[in-house]
Design a protein around this motif. Structure first.
Motif, short mmCIF file in Angstrom:
data_model
loop_
_atom_site.label_atom_id
_atom_site.label_comp_id
_atom_site.label_asym_id
_atom_site.label_seq_id
_atom_site.Cartn_x
_atom_site.Cartn_y
_atom_site.Cartn_z
N PHE A 277 53.55 29.85 117.05
CA PHE A 277 53.22 30.87 116.98
C PHE A 277 52.59 31.66 118.59
N SER A 278 52.09 32.54 118.32
CA SER A 278 51.22 33.06 119.27
C SER A 278 49.77 33.54 119.54
N ASN A 279 48.94 32.82 118.78
CA ASN A 279 47.87 32.95 118.81
C ASN A 279 47.18 32.41 118.11
N GLY A 280 45.67 32.38 117.69
CA GLY A 280 45.43 31.39 116.91
C GLY A 280 45.11 31.49 114.77
N GLN A 281 44.98 32.94 115.08
CA GLN A 281 45.49 34.07 113.85
C GLN A 281 46.94 32.95 113.20
N ASP A 282 47.75 33.72 113.90
CA ASP A 282 49.15 32.45 113.59
C ASP A 282 49.04 31.81 113.33
N LEU A 283 48.83 30.77 114.43
CA LEU A 283 48.62 29.36 113.60
C LEU A 283 47.97 29.23 112.92
N LEU B 19 37.82 36.24 130.99
CA LEU B 19 38.49 35.29 131.82
C LEU B 19 39.13 33.52 131.06
N LEU B 20 38.38 33.64 129.91
CA LEU B 20 38.20 32.63 129.07
C LEU B 20 38.67 33.14 127.57
N GLU B 21 38.79 32.16 126.56
CA GLU B 21 39.20 32.52 125.32
C GLU B 21 39.01 31.55 124.59
N TRP C 285 38.14 25.56 124.76
CA TRP C 285 39.25 26.94 125.45
C TRP C 285 40.35 26.92 126.30
N VAL C 286 40.33 28.16 126.53
CA VAL C 286 42.05 28.09 127.09
C VAL C 286 41.23 29.58 128.19
N PRO C 287 42.60 29.35 129.12
CA PRO C 287 42.18 30.63 129.99
C PRO C 287 43.31 31.41 128.72
N SER C 288 42.12 32.90 129.30
CA SER C 288 42.75 34.22 129.11
C SER C 288 43.76 34.96 130.65
N TRP C 289 44.48 34.67 130.24
CA TRP C 289 45.42 35.44 132.18
C TRP C 289 45.46 36.92 132.26
N LEU C 290 45.95 37.67 130.81
CA LEU C 290 45.31 38.93 130.88
C LEU C 290 44.27 39.42 131.79
N GLY C 291 43.00 38.59 130.82
CA GLY C 291 41.24 38.50 131.88
C GLY C 291 41.42 38.59 133.31
N ILE C 292 42.40 37.45 133.78
CA ILE C 292 42.50 37.03 135.15
C ILE C 292 43.41 37.41 135.95
N GLY C 293 44.65 38.11 134.47
CA GLY C 293 45.31 39.11 135.95
C GLY C 293 44.82 40.45 136.60
#
Length: 267
Positions: A100-106, A148-150, A229-237
């Motif tokens: 799965f690719s995200n929470g909704q997909d899960l 930075l976080l999701e 919580w999981v890190p948001s790599w897009l936000g961190i980047g």
């Protein structure tokens, strides 16, 4: 007319008593017919897997090998419909992985797998073959992106009140819920927090809170609520790029963007 009724009642009681030891023996022999382990591996913000490990006891396959194989085949077909893979370890053991690719997909894939709609079932897997072990579940995942976080809030309800092992004709092969052992594991990058743990199931906490394992209880509705919580790599980047640009600007012009440099006047 009353005498025959009394005799029939006594005969029925004697037959029931003589049959009772056989039922108890059958229950002992069939304990642990199905071992069903479900793992939700939420590796990162945009990647994860639903892992299922199904093991059928020798007692069940001996009792109805045809029905057991039909059920395992139906699981393989449903996994493929959700872009998943199935690997048979043995005729009684199967491992299924569904990405799965995200929470909704899960949530979508989890609900589709455990609650397949008859119109979406292929001809190779007829609806009557899907009910060997009855699992009625409903999952939802609410996500909040905080740069930075999701934040993920997972809610799962599994109805095991009618848990049974059925044939494809709808006949009960084995009905007691204790014959099916179901564990659900949630694996996350960081520690998971339970919501209202007093009214929900109490999990086993492993790996410093990064893994929670619930043993589902047959005969009732099992409800699970958890936040992780999981890190948001897009936000961190994005933040990293902004800091890099600001640092380069400062090194070149000796002041930050939007701020006028202050010069000392010589006397």
């Amino acid at each position: 007319m009353s005498k025959p009724k009394t005799m029939n009642g006594k005969t029925h009681q004697l037959q029931l008593r003589s049959f009772l030891p056989f039922v108890c023996l059958l229950m002992l022999l069939l304990t642990g017919c199905v071992r069903y382990d479900v793992g939700i591996n939420f590796d990162s913000q945009h990647h994860g897997q639903i892992i299922q490990h199904i093991t059928l006891g020798q007692q069940l396959t001996s009792l109805s090998q045809t029905e057991a194989q039909k059920w395992l085949n139906s699981i393989e077909q449903r996994a493929k419909q959700l872009q998943g893979k199935a690997k048979k370890i043995s005729p009684q053991e199967l491992i299924v992985s569904i990405p799965f690719s995200n929470g909704q997909d899960l949530a979508d894939k989890f609900n589709q797998f455990f609650n397949p709609k008859p119109e979406k079932v292929t001809q190779k897997v007829s609806p009557e073959n899907l009910d060997l072990v009855q699992l009625k579940s409903e999952m939802s995942v609410r996500q909040s992106n905080l740069l930075l976080l999701e934040r993920n809030e997972l809610t799962l309800s599994v109805d095991l009140r009618v848990l049974g092992v059925l044939s494809n004709q709808g006949n009960i092969i084995v009905s007691p819920g204790s014959l099916v052992d179901i564990d659900l594991a949630l694996n996350t990058p960081w520690k998971t927090q339970l919501i209202d743990p007093e009214n929900g199931l109490s999990p086993q906490i492993k790996n410093e809170g990064k893994q929670l394992v619930w043993h589902l209880i047959p005969g009732q509705i099992n409800r699970i609520e958890a936040v992780f919580w999981v890190p948001s790599w897009l936000g961190i980047g994005t933040v990293g790029i902004i800091l890099f640009i600001i640092s380069g600007f400062y090194l070149k012009y000796r002041h930050f963007p939007g701020l006028e440099p202050s010069f000392k006047t010589a006397r």
